[in-house]
Design a protein around this motif. Structure first.
Motif, PDB file in Angstrom:
ATOM      1  N   GLN A 281       0.867  -1.038  -0.016  1.00  0.00           N
ATOM      2  CA  GLN A 281       0.108  -0.021   0.043  1.00  0.00           C
ATOM      3  C   GLN A 281       0.694   1.278   0.068  1.00  0.00           C
ATOM      4  O   GLN A 281       1.921   1.144   0.398  1.00  0.00           O
ATOM      5  N   LEU A 282       0.422   2.265  -0.380  1.00  0.00           N
ATOM      6  CA  LEU A 282       0.929   3.583  -0.148  1.00  0.00           C
ATOM      7  C   LEU A 282       0.148   4.346   0.978  1.00  0.00           C
ATOM      8  O   LEU A 282      -1.021   4.146   1.137  1.00  0.00           O
ATOM      9  N   LEU A 283       1.168   4.812   2.014  1.00  0.00           N
ATOM     10  CA  LEU A 283       0.727   5.473   3.078  1.00  0.00           C
ATOM     11  C   LEU A 283       0.840   6.873   3.041  1.00  0.00           C
ATOM     12  O   LEU A 283       1.808   7.318   2.334  1.00  0.00           O
ATOM     13  N   VAL A 284       0.002   7.659   3.645  1.00  0.00           N
ATOM     14  CA  VAL A 284       0.197   9.198   3.891  1.00  0.00           C
ATOM     15  C   VAL A 284       0.665   9.323   5.296  1.00  0.00           C
ATOM     16  O   VAL A 284       0.070   9.010   6.142  1.00  0.00           O
ATOM     17  N   ALA A 285       1.727  10.017   5.541  1.00  0.00           N
ATOM     18  CA  ALA A 285       2.376   9.956   6.648  1.00  0.00           C
ATOM     19  C   ALA A 285       2.723  11.550   7.073  1.00  0.00           C
ATOM     20  O   ALA A 285       2.963  12.481   6.336  1.00  0.00           O
ATOM     21  N   HIS A 286       2.548  11.890   8.364  1.00  0.00           N
ATOM     22  CA  HIS A 286       3.150  13.092   8.779  1.00  0.00           C
ATOM     23  C   HIS A 286       3.875  12.940  10.298  1.00  0.00           C
ATOM     24  O   HIS A 286       3.625  11.779  10.944  1.00  0.00           O
ATOM     25  N   ARG A 287       4.607  13.968  10.759  1.00  0.00           N
ATOM     26  CA  ARG A 287       5.332  13.715  11.990  1.00  0.00           C
ATOM     27  C   ARG A 287       4.435  13.459  13.008  1.00  0.00           C
ATOM     28  O   ARG A 287       3.530  14.424  13.184  1.00  0.00           O
ATOM     29  N   ARG A 288       4.744  12.399  14.111  1.00  0.00           N
ATOM     30  CA  ARG A 288       3.761  12.367  14.973  1.00  0.00           C
ATOM     31  C   ARG A 288       3.726  13.520  16.177  1.00  0.00           C
ATOM     32  O   ARG A 288       2.732  13.816  16.808  1.00  0.00           O
ATOM     33  N   SER A 289       4.971  14.413  16.205  1.00  0.00           N
ATOM     34  CA  SER A 289       4.862  15.136  17.154  1.00  0.00           C
ATOM     35  C   SER A 289       4.824  16.574  16.479  1.00  0.00           C
ATOM     36  O   SER A 289       4.884  17.606  17.240  1.00  0.00           O
ATOM     37  N   GLY A 290       4.492  16.737  15.320  1.00  0.00           N
ATOM     38  CA  GLY A 290       4.011  18.058  14.741  1.00  0.00           C
ATOM     39  C   GLY A 290       2.809  18.305  14.718  1.00  0.00           C
ATOM     40  O   GLY A 290       2.009  17.729  15.163  1.00  0.00           O
TER      41      GLY A 290
END
Length: 313
Positions: A281-290
């Protein structure tokens, strides 16, 4: 004098800081200069001036390029922290600024751009016309580094990466397919369109695709687990080239579902791999702390609303 992470904030220069990070990533003054649209001599001068002010060498220089010294690694990590915090502050303030145009910065792989992302972005732009879009195409490692460094808000990459520092959600299914010319020994089997085991096809010559890429790593790991070595007669750097070489009879090839449109003008045959590892799969990610801005949240919501799992039977 204000200090942060060992860095003197009164003399902190964001331009030099960004150059420092890019140079550390690229290992080349020339490549760093190209990426930042600045003369190589200016890069050298800024880094040399910074080293003179700090009294330490940040890079070891050689004919092969530059490499961070132990002091340089510590300093660059501090710079990255500051750049992230600046980017996070801008994101937080954007939601308070009335009438200000928002922005969404995406770092994504070519697989994402070959799939549903362009249409999704068109839908997003129509729903949120005041949001400015900044799309950066790069490899998975670069995309994740871009959100680490505050240069992108979200990354869309394959699921075989380290996501321990990120929050993720599924963006798109991207099953791996095997393809061949119509007169290849496995063509009749592929023509049925039914899922096929990797072990059934791994003994044939393969047209390889850019070593160290996400798909190459996936196939190499699968071959190693099966005790096989993939025989590559040729290796290419793009999926259109891979399709052409398979057409010419150099072997079978592997493509992700997002690239199957390349087969439309050909007589090649293809079928999905049935192995669990191929159901990627392709995942969309962002920083957990942001922070998550309104533009990010609205895009993530749209991703979730429009995602439709692919059934492989």
């Amino acid at each position: 004098m204000t200090q942060q992470g060992g860095i003197d904030m009164q003399t902190f220069d964001p331009v030099t800081a960004r150059l420092l990070v890019v140079l550390a990533e690229s290992g080349s003054i020339g490549r760093a200069a190209d990426r930042q649209n600045i003369a190589p001599s200016a890069v050298s001068r800024r880094i040399s001036d910074l080293e003179a002010r700090l009294g330490v060498s940040l890079f070891d220089r050689s004919t092969q390029g530059v490499r961070l010294t132990p002091a340089g690694r510590i300093y660059v990590e501090g710079v990255r922290t500051i750049l992230r915090e600046i980017a996070d502050l801008d994101t937080a303030m954007a939601d308070f600024a009335e009438g200000r145009r928002g922005n969404l910065r995406l770092a994504c792989t070519s697989s994402a751009l070959a799939g549903r992302l362009p249409e999704l972005l068109a839908d997003y732009a129509q729903r949120y016309p005041t949001i400015a879009l900044d799309i950066q195409e790069m490899n998975a490692a670069g995309a994740l580094l871009a959100i680490d460094d505050g240069q992108a808000d979200l990354a869309i990459v394959a699921d075989n990466n380290d996501f321990s520092r990120y929050d993720t959600r599924v963006f798109e299914d991207d099953q791996v397919y095997v393809l061949s010319a119509p007169d290849h020994p496995i063509a009749e089997r592929l023509r049925t369109g039914k899922p096929i085991a990797f072990e059934e096809v791994a003994g044939h010559e393969v047209v390889g695709i850019h070593h160290s890429g996400a798909l190459d790593r996936l196939l190499s790991q699968a071959a190693a687990s099966a005790g096989r070595t993939l025989g590559e007669r040729v290796n290419v750097e793009s999926f259109p080239s891979l399709v052409r070489m398979v057409e010419a009879g150099f072997g079978i090839g592997f493509l992700r579902a997002t690239s199957l449109h390349l087969l439309t003008p050909t007589d090649l045959v293809a079928a999905p791999l049935e192995n669990d590892w191929a159901k990627r799969q392709l995942l969309v990610a962002h920083r957990r702390s942001g922070p998550v801005s309104r533009s990010m949240a609205s895009f993530l919501d749209l991703c979730t609303q429009t995602y439709r799992p692919t059934a492989i039977s």
